[in-house]
Design an enzyme around this catalytic site. Structure first.
Site, PDB file in Angstrom:
ATOM      1  N   CYS A   8       0.852  -1.176   0.000  1.00  0.00           N
ATOM      2  CA  CYS A   8       0.000   0.000   0.000  1.00  0.00           C
ATOM      3  C   CYS A   8       0.891   1.229   0.000  1.00  0.00           C
ATOM      4  CB  CYS A   8      -0.877   0.003   1.234  1.00  0.00           C
ATOM      5  SG  CYS A   8      -1.711  -1.558   1.474  1.00  0.00           S
TER       6      CYS A   8
ATOM      7  N   TRP B 294      -3.856  -1.917  -1.324  1.00  0.00           N
ATOM      8  CA  TRP B 294      -3.765  -3.165  -2.095  1.00  0.00           C
ATOM      9  C   TRP B 294      -4.242  -4.229  -1.111  1.00  0.00           C
ATOM     10  CZ3 TRP B 294      -1.332  -7.943  -1.982  1.00  0.00           C
ATOM     11  CH2 TRP B 294      -1.265  -8.631  -3.199  1.00  0.00           C
TER      12      TRP B 294
ATOM     13  N   LYS C  74       6.387  -9.829 -18.703  1.00  0.00           N
ATOM     14  CA  LYS C  74       6.032  -8.483 -19.181  1.00  0.00           C
ATOM     15  C   LYS C  74       4.696  -8.511 -19.903  1.00  0.00           C
ATOM     16  CE  LYS C  74       7.854  -6.479 -17.373  1.00  0.00           C
ATOM     17  NZ  LYS C  74       8.853  -6.655 -16.373  1.00  0.00           N
TER      18      LYS C  74
ATOM     19  N   LYS D  92       3.529  -2.280  -6.964  1.00  0.00           N
ATOM     20  CA  LYS D  92       4.933  -2.102  -7.326  1.00  0.00           C
ATOM     21  C   LYS D  92       5.899  -2.770  -6.346  1.00  0.00           C
ATOM     22  CE  LYS D  92       8.301  -0.395  -9.807  1.00  0.00           C
ATOM     23  NZ  LYS D  92       8.634  -1.149 -11.011  1.00  0.00           N
TER      24      LYS D  92
ATOM     25  N   HIS E 209       9.895 -31.343 -26.134  1.00  0.00           N
ATOM     26  CA  HIS E 209       9.627 -32.335 -25.078  1.00  0.00           C
ATOM     27  C   HIS E 209       8.228 -32.167 -24.479  1.00  0.00           C
ATOM     28  CE1 HIS E 209      13.723 -33.773 -25.299  1.00  0.00           C
ATOM     29  NE2 HIS E 209      14.142 -32.506 -25.252  1.00  0.00           N
TER      30      HIS E 209
ATOM     31  N   ASN F 251       0.577  -0.152   6.520  1.00  0.00           N
ATOM     32  CA  ASN F 251       1.083  -0.912   5.385  1.00  0.00           C
ATOM     33  C   ASN F 251       1.772  -2.138   5.979  1.00  0.00           C
ATOM     34  OD1 ASN F 251       2.193  -1.785   3.013  1.00  0.00           O
ATOM     35  ND2 ASN F 251       3.604  -0.062   2.758  1.00  0.00           N
ATOM     36  N   GLY F 252       1.361  -3.332   5.560  1.00  0.00           N
ATOM     37  CA  GLY F 252       1.978  -4.542   6.120  1.00  0.00           C
ATOM     38  C   GLY F 252       0.900  -5.543   6.505  1.00  0.00           C
TER      39      GLY F 252
ATOM     40  N   GLU G  16      11.243 -13.735 -18.736  1.00  0.00           N
ATOM     41  CA  GLU G  16      10.937 -12.353 -18.382  1.00  0.00           C
ATOM     42  C   GLU G  16       9.982 -11.738 -19.419  1.00  0.00           C
ATOM     43  OE1 GLU G  16      10.739 -10.194 -16.333  1.00  0.00           O
ATOM     44  OE2 GLU G  16      10.797  -8.267 -17.367  1.00  0.00           O
TER      45      GLU G  16
ATOM     46  N   ARG H 133       1.540   1.819  -5.991  1.00  0.00           N
ATOM     47  CA  ARG H 133       1.741   0.882  -4.879  1.00  0.00           C
ATOM     48  C   ARG H 133       0.492   0.067  -4.562  1.00  0.00           C
ATOM     49  NH1 ARG H 133       4.662   0.225  -0.745  1.00  0.00           N
ATOM     50  NH2 ARG H 133       6.828   0.638  -0.995  1.00  0.00           N
TER      51      ARG H 133
ATOM     52  N   GLU I  28       1.619  -9.429 -17.461  1.00  0.00           N
ATOM     53  CA  GLU I  28       1.187  -8.509 -16.417  1.00  0.00           C
ATOM     54  C   GLU I  28       0.515  -7.256 -16.946  1.00  0.00           C
ATOM     55  OE1 GLU I  28       4.295  -6.977 -13.838  1.00  0.00           O
ATOM     56  OE2 GLU I  28       5.703  -6.887 -15.494  1.00  0.00           O
TER      57      GLU I  28
HETATM   58  C1  F6R Z   1       7.447  -7.329 -12.880  1.00  0.00           C
HETATM   59  C2  F6R Z   1       8.013  -6.803 -11.656  1.00  0.00           C
HETATM   60  C3  F6R Z   1       8.110  -7.697 -10.476  1.00  0.00           C
HETATM   61  C4  F6R Z   1       9.314  -7.337  -9.610  1.00  0.00           C
HETATM   62  C5  F6R Z   1       9.300  -8.166  -8.319  1.00  0.00           C
HETATM   63  C6  F6R Z   1      10.497  -7.839  -7.443  1.00  0.00           C
HETATM   64  O1  F6R Z   1       7.525  -6.410 -13.923  1.00  0.00           O
HETATM   65  O2  F6R Z   1       8.371  -5.653 -11.585  1.00  0.00           O
HETATM   66  O3  F6R Z   1       8.152  -9.040 -10.847  1.00  0.00           O
HETATM   67  O4  F6R Z   1      10.489  -7.572 -10.319  1.00  0.00           O
HETATM   68  O5  F6R Z   1       8.138  -7.920  -7.607  1.00  0.00           O
HETATM   69  O6  F6R Z   1      10.520  -6.491  -7.088  1.00  0.00           O
HETATM   70  P1  F6R Z   1      11.840  -5.797  -6.609  1.00  0.00           P
HETATM   71  O7  F6R Z   1      12.765  -5.699  -7.763  1.00  0.00           O
HETATM   72  O8  F6R Z   1      11.411  -4.444  -6.118  1.00  0.00           O
HETATM   73  O9  F6R Z   1      12.404  -6.660  -5.511  1.00  0.00           O
END
Ligand code: F6R
Length: 582
Positions: A2, A69, A464, A577, A483, A95-96, A460, A27, A467
């Site tokens: 949050c 969140w 992208k 985030k 396989h 937050n937590g 990766e 966030r 998400e």
């Molecule tokens: C996806 C993304 C997440 C972060 C993951 C770790 O685009 O951004 O998968 O990479 O949540 O976050 P950090 O790098 O802040 O530890």
């Protein structure tokens, strides 16, 4: 997860916290709320995003605000923060997660009436139950009983104090003449000040006429330094771009160069540690995890070193292999990811040194690591990581070169890569990829294949696309397709093929051919065109740095897929985030 912000001072606090929340929405964005202190406390809460909120709220010199969140309790107005205690004397945002919330709720429910399903509300009632001991004492007593991670902001009906406490969740104080800000992230107040004071874990901050910090266990005052950070306001704004995601993708013209601008002595010192360590683990989550996995290939190929990769969320399962003299290399944009912080705790218990690659200065991970490197990418606000990813890749690669005692060679390659990325990221290039997005944005599935260091980049790429566009995407080690997964390929299934001019080239092209033979639509990301490709996206030939240039077109593609599907790429559903819960 949050976002939280508070202000106390000479400016209009209500406006500052509402604007601050808008800057923090990355966030969490399922609901939001504000508490404004005048004679009484006014609460305003809404479900949904705060972006379009333009009402004028009563002026005040003290306010706290929260963008949520959801963890405990559904997305409703009742569950949105702030939360009152029964007699409305205490108002709190949090937050937590309170791990022992059920037990506390049961104990408190004899004398207290709960109106939400949240764990947060319990903290308000808990503080109220100790209030006769004074404001600070009530919070000392309350947090003593909370198990879990928290950052809390508290105001009171009958006092003008603003009190904050933290354990395991991010929170920082911004300082200017005539006022104080407290927020989960610096961009929330960066427009007003770049002078900050860090709140360490297990500390409480009391803002009244001045500011005081206390240790939550000893209850003794703690002295703090004022630190100036070098992030600029513009870096945290969209600057004419429609979304942060595309702005941050374009910033890669500069950020790769900034990531490799490191103190060489420090690089060599850490390289020496890696070379002499009794086993090294690369640990991260999500995209940062994929960077770690790519790091395995970098260290193996460049430095001939076997380094293990583990997702932070799985790391506790590996703790038996950790021994004193070992090393842990963590990669994290935010420096606040709960799973990584827990992995660090595990390492510390085994007397394993921790080195972190981070973007947020002063983050929890920076404070808990033995050594840290900043990737210097500037604030990353879109939920999907882009510029931080390529900066992390570049810095890990440079470390691998340092381990091989070839730092100059590594620097030369990465400077060349940065300059080629700068040339590549032009409007024509973006348009070429947007046109591809127009062809495939209605696809049900997109597959991505890679080999060697481009295999984790295939994984990766899938993250992208998933998400931000919500299209089902999956990455595979190209050789694994036959396989099993090749059964998924049908007529016109898009298959992105990440090609590098390296020892894997011949094999990955054969794998793409196998997909094409089954009707697949081959999108080649490669320095050279090939007859197999139905659509070619050119990338510069940068030899071993290919993961850095190959992921960028996929980032642009994911962005345009999202936009074409009418989605907001900056705020994908269900995501936040910084993932500060386990
Ligand atoms: C996806 C993304 C997440 C972060 C993951 C770790 O685009 O951004 O998968 O990479 O949540 O976050 P950090 O790098 O802040 O530890």
């Amino acid at each position: 997860m949050c976002g939280i912000i508070a202000y106390k001072g000479e400016r209009n606090a209500s406006e500052i916290v509402v604007q601050g929340l808008k800057k923090l929405e990355y966030r969490g964005y399922d609901s939001w709320g504000v508490a404004i202190k005048n004679k009484d406390i006014l609460l305003r809460k809404e479900v949904g995003k705060i972006t379009d909120f333009n009402e004028e709220l009563p002026k005040s010199s003290l306010a706290i605000a929260h963008t949520r969140w959801a963890t405990h309790g559904g997305v409703t107005k009742e569950n949105a923060h702030p939360h009152f205690s029964c007699n409305k004397e205490v108002v709190i945002i949090h937050n937590g997660i309170v791990d022992n919330f059920q037990e506390l709720k049961q104990k408190l429910s004899k004398d207290h009436k709960f109106v939400s399903e949240t764990d947060t509300e319990i903290i308000a009632h808990l503080i109220e139950s100790y209030l006769e001991r004074g404001y600070e004492e009530a919070i000392f007593e309350a947090v003593k009983r909370i198990e879990g991670r928290y950052a809390i902001l508290v105001i009171f009906r009958d006092s003008n104090k603003l009190i904050a406490a933290r354990k395991g969740s991010p929170m920082i104080v911004g300082v200017e003449d005539g006022g104080y800000f407290i927020a989960s992230d610096i961009p929330a107040f960066l427009g007003y000040t770049n002078k900050v004071m860090y709140i360490d874990d297990n500390e409480m901050v009391v803002i009244d006429d001045g500011i005081k910090f206390f240790n939550l266990d000893s209850r003794q005052e703690v002295q703090k330094r004022l630190i100036e950070i070098d992030w600029k306001t513009e870096e945290a704004e969209k600057e004419g771009y429609e979304h942060f995601m595309i702005k941050e993708i374009m910033e890669q013209k500069e950020t790769i160069r900034k990531a490799i601008n490191q103190d060489e002595n420090k690089l060599l010192f850490i390289a020496n540690k890696i070379n002499n360590a009794f086993g090294t683990y690369l640990v991260g989550c999500g995209t940062a995890g994929k960077v770690c996995q790519t790091g395995e290939y970098f260290f193996s190929k460049i430095a001939g070193k076997h380094i293990n990769f583990a997702f932070a969320s799985e790391f506790t399962n590996y703790h038996r292999f950790l021994t004193k003299g070992g090393l842990m290399l963590t990669v994290s944009q935010s420096g606040e990811t709960a799973d990584v912080l827990e992995a660090i705790e595990v390492a510390k218990k085994k007397e394993v040194e921790v080195i972190s690659l981070l973007n947020v200065f002063g983050s929890s991970m920076m404070r808990q690591s033995d050594f840290s490197f900043m990737i210097n990418a500037g604030p990353e606000k879109a939920v999907a990581s882009t510029k931080a990813t390529t900066s992390q890749l570049a810095l890990l690669m440079l470390l691998a070169y340092a381990c091989a005692n070839k730092l100059d060679e590594g620097k030369k390659l990465l400077i060349d890569t940065a300059s080629k990325v700068n040339d590549m990221l032009n409007p024509r290039y973006e348009e070429h990829i947007r046109k591809l997005a127009e062809k495939i944005y209605n696809s049900e599935n997109i597959y991505i294949i890679g080999r060697g260091a481009n295999y984790p980049m295939a994984l990766e790429s899938a993250i992208k696309i998933q998400e931000v566009s919500y299209i089902h995407a999956e990455g595979f080690a190209a050789g694994e397709l036959k396989h099993g997964p090749i059964a998924l390929i049908s007529e016109k299934t898009p298959c992105i093929t990440l090609v590098a001019n390296d020892e894997n080239k011949k094999d990955i092209l054969s794998n793409a051919m196998e997909v094409k033979a089954r009707g697949g639509y081959i999108i080649g990301i490669s320095p050279e065109n090939n007859i197999i490709f139905d659509y070619w996206i050119k990338v510069p030939d940068v030899s071993d740095a290919s993961p850095i240039v190959n992921i960028i077109p996929v980032q642009i593609l994911a962005y345009h897929l999202a936009v074409l599907r009418g989605l907001d790429p900056d705020k994908p559903r269900n995501l936040a985030k910084s993932v500060t819960v386990k």
